[in-house]
Design an enzyme around this catalytic site. Structure first.
Site, PDB file in Angstrom:
ATOM      1  N   LYS A  24     -16.809  -7.300   6.243  1.00  0.00           N
ATOM      2  CA  LYS A  24     -15.601  -7.835   6.363  1.00  0.00           C
ATOM      3  C   LYS A  24     -15.297  -7.871   7.717  1.00  0.00           C
ATOM      4  O   LYS A  24     -15.346  -6.985   8.470  1.00  0.00           O
ATOM      5  CB  LYS A  24     -14.621  -6.918   5.542  1.00  0.00           C
ATOM      6  CG  LYS A  24     -14.199  -7.550   4.076  1.00  0.00           C
ATOM      7  CD  LYS A  24     -13.093  -6.694   3.705  1.00  0.00           C
ATOM      8  CE  LYS A  24     -12.786  -7.232   2.375  1.00  0.00           C
ATOM      9  NZ  LYS A  24     -11.640  -6.562   1.846  1.00  0.00           N
TER      10      LYS A  24
ATOM     11  N   ARG B 154      -2.311  -6.192  -8.268  1.00  0.00           N
ATOM     12  CA  ARG B 154      -0.993  -7.212  -8.025  1.00  0.00           C
ATOM     13  C   ARG B 154      -0.946  -8.427  -9.086  1.00  0.00           C
ATOM     14  O   ARG B 154       0.107  -8.822  -9.358  1.00  0.00           O
ATOM     15  CB  ARG B 154      -1.388  -7.705  -6.661  1.00  0.00           C
ATOM     16  CG  ARG B 154      -0.758  -7.029  -5.337  1.00  0.00           C
ATOM     17  CD  ARG B 154      -1.332  -7.467  -4.132  1.00  0.00           C
ATOM     18  NE  ARG B 154      -2.883  -7.374  -4.190  1.00  0.00           N
ATOM     19  CZ  ARG B 154      -3.838  -7.385  -3.196  1.00  0.00           C
ATOM     20  NH1 ARG B 154      -3.106  -7.762  -2.208  1.00  0.00           N
ATOM     21  NH2 ARG B 154      -5.048  -7.180  -3.273  1.00  0.00           N
TER      22      ARG B 154
ATOM     23  N   SER C 294      -2.625  -7.773   2.888  1.00  0.00           N
ATOM     24  CA  SER C 294      -3.048  -7.680   4.351  1.00  0.00           C
ATOM     25  C   SER C 294      -3.485  -9.048   5.036  1.00  0.00           C
ATOM     26  O   SER C 294      -3.228  -9.403   6.205  1.00  0.00           O
ATOM     27  CB  SER C 294      -4.092  -6.766   4.590  1.00  0.00           C
ATOM     28  OG  SER C 294      -3.772  -5.523   4.122  1.00  0.00           O
TER      29      SER C 294
ATOM     30  N   HIS D   8       0.739  -1.195   0.220  1.00  0.00           N
ATOM     31  CA  HIS D   8      -0.022  -0.021   0.145  1.00  0.00           C
ATOM     32  C   HIS D   8       0.935   1.219  -0.115  1.00  0.00           C
ATOM     33  O   HIS D   8       0.487   1.972  -0.742  1.00  0.00           O
ATOM     34  CB  HIS D   8      -0.950   0.056   1.342  1.00  0.00           C
ATOM     35  CG  HIS D   8      -1.899  -1.082   1.251  1.00  0.00           C
ATOM     36  ND1 HIS D   8      -1.877  -1.846   2.398  1.00  0.00           N
ATOM     37  CD2 HIS D   8      -3.070  -1.391   0.617  1.00  0.00           C
ATOM     38  CE1 HIS D   8      -2.944  -2.645   2.575  1.00  0.00           C
ATOM     39  NE2 HIS D   8      -3.474  -2.496   1.222  1.00  0.00           N
TER      40      HIS D   8
HETATM   41  P1  ADP Z   1      -9.868  -3.930  -0.458  1.00  0.00           P
HETATM   42  O1  ADP Z   1     -10.246  -4.360   1.125  1.00  0.00           O
HETATM   43  O2  ADP Z   1     -10.732  -2.606  -0.709  1.00  0.00           O
HETATM   44  O3  ADP Z   1      -9.450  -4.966  -1.191  1.00  0.00           O
HETATM   45  P2  ADP Z   1      -7.005  -3.402   0.638  1.00  0.00           P
HETATM   46  O4  ADP Z   1      -6.818  -2.575   1.780  1.00  0.00           O
HETATM   47  O5  ADP Z   1      -6.658  -5.028   0.597  1.00  0.00           O
HETATM   48  O6  ADP Z   1      -8.475  -3.041   0.060  1.00  0.00           O
HETATM   49  O7  ADP Z   1      -6.166  -2.834  -0.540  1.00  0.00           O
HETATM   50  C1  ADP Z   1      -6.528  -1.447  -0.882  1.00  0.00           C
HETATM   51  C2  ADP Z   1      -5.866  -1.324  -2.373  1.00  0.00           C
HETATM   52  O8  ADP Z   1      -4.605  -1.653  -2.574  1.00  0.00           O
HETATM   53  C3  ADP Z   1      -6.622  -2.381  -3.234  1.00  0.00           C
HETATM   54  O9  ADP Z   1      -6.621  -1.677  -4.775  1.00  0.00           O
HETATM   55  C4  ADP Z   1      -5.431  -3.201  -3.408  1.00  0.00           C
HETATM   56  O10 ADP Z   1      -5.411  -4.175  -4.506  1.00  0.00           O
HETATM   57  C5  ADP Z   1      -4.271  -2.527  -3.246  1.00  0.00           C
HETATM   58  N1  ADP Z   1      -2.996  -3.347  -2.759  1.00  0.00           N
HETATM   59  C6  ADP Z   1      -3.124  -4.006  -1.819  1.00  0.00           C
HETATM   60  N2  ADP Z   1      -1.878  -4.603  -1.458  1.00  0.00           N
HETATM   61  C7  ADP Z   1      -1.013  -4.463  -2.567  1.00  0.00           C
HETATM   62  C8  ADP Z   1       0.244  -4.518  -3.009  1.00  0.00           C
HETATM   63  N3  ADP Z   1       1.077  -5.329  -2.410  1.00  0.00           N
HETATM   64  N4  ADP Z   1       0.642  -3.927  -4.257  1.00  0.00           N
HETATM   65  C9  ADP Z   1      -0.240  -3.156  -4.834  1.00  0.00           C
HETATM   66  N5  ADP Z   1      -1.472  -2.897  -4.521  1.00  0.00           N
HETATM   67  C10 ADP Z   1      -1.935  -3.482  -3.527  1.00  0.00           C
END
Ligand code: ADP
Length: 183
Positions: A53, A102, A140, A29
Site C-alpha cells: 500500500k 462502515r 483515511s 477510528h
Molecule cells: P486497513 O488499511 O486495514 O483497511 P484502515 O486504517 O483503513 O485499515 O482502518 C482500520 C479499521 O478501521 C478497518 O477495520 C476499517 O474498516 C475501520 N474503519 C476505518 N474508518 C472507519 C470509520 N469511519 N468507522 C468505523 N470503522 C472504520
C-alpha cells in the site's frame, strides 16, 4: 452448556488488537477505539507496515500521531508490526482482532480476512464494531483526497492530523485557531 469455571481466567486482562493502516487516524477510528475500551481492558492500535500500500505518512509519523492523541489514555497502546497479523497477535496476550465496519462494501473483504485469520489461528476471533452515524462516510483515503485539494477535514480528524495533512500537502497552517484552508 459450556460455562467458565469460577476463578478461571477471572484475572486475565481482556486485550483486543485493532490493526490497520491508520494513514492517517480519523475520528472514525478513534470512535471505535473509545467504544472498544468500554469492553476491553486494553486496546492495542497496531499499525501495519504494508509494502503493497502506498502510504502518505510513514509508519513513524502515524505512530507519533496515534501516540499523541492517546497520550492520556494508558489503556490504548500504540504499536506497529510487519508480516502476518496472526504472528503479531501471537506475541501479545490478545485473543480478539477488532475491526470497524462502515458499509456493506467493507463486509466482503473483512469476511475473507477474518476467515483467513481464523484458519491460520483457530484461537483467534475477529470482532466487528459498526461505525457511528457521524463517521460512516469517513475513511483515511477520502480524508487524504479532500485535504490534498484544500478541502476542510476539521471535525473528521483531530487538529493534530489536520496540521500534519497541511504540512504534507504544503498548505498554510493556521497559527492559533484552525479556521479554514485559506487563512
Ligand atoms: P486497513 O488499511 O486495514 O483497511 P484502515 O486504517 O483503513 O485499515 O482502518 C482500520 C479499521 O478501521 C478497518 O477495520 C476499517 O474498516 C475501520 N474503519 C476505518 N474508518 C472507519 C470509520 N469511519 N468507522 C468505523 N470503522 C472504520
Amino acid at each position: 452448556m459450556l460455562r467458565r469455571k469460577k476463578g478461571e481466567n477471572e484475572d486475565m486482562e481482556k486485550v483486543a488488537i485493532y490493526p490497520g493502516s491508520f494513514d492517517p487516524i480519523t475520528y472514525g477510528h478513534i470512535d471505535i477505539i473509545e467504544r472498544a475500551l468500554e469492553i476491553f481492558d486494553k486496546v492495542i492500535v497496531a499499525i501495519a507496515h504494508n509494502a503493497e500500500k502506498r502510504s502518505l505518512f510513514t509508519v513513524e509519523e502515524r505512530l507519533e500521531m496515534v501516540r499523541t492523541i492517546f497520550k492520556d489514555t494508558p489503556n490504548a497502546i500504540t504499536d506497529s508490526f510487519k508480516g502476518l497479523l496472526v504472528d503479531y497477535v501471537a506475541k501479545t496476550n490478545a485473543k480478539v482482532i477488532l475491526r470497524g465496519l462502515r458499509a456493506t462494501s467493507d463486509f466482503e473483504y473483512e469476511f475473507h480476512m477474518a476467515s483467513m485469520n481464523r484458519s491460520l489461528n483457530t484461537h483467534l476471533d475477529t470482532l466487528f464494531m459498526m461505525t457511528s452515524k457521524d463517521y460512516f462516510f469517513v475513511s483515511s483515503r477520502t480524508i487524504k483526497e479532500v485535504a490534498s485539494l484544500g478541502g476542510a477535514v476539521e471535525g473528521l480528524v483531530p487538529d493534530l492530523v489536520v496540521r500534519r495533512l497541511k504540512e504534507k500537502f504544503k498548505l498554510p497552517v493556521a497559527k492559533k485557531k484552525q479556521i479554514g484552508w485559506d487563512d
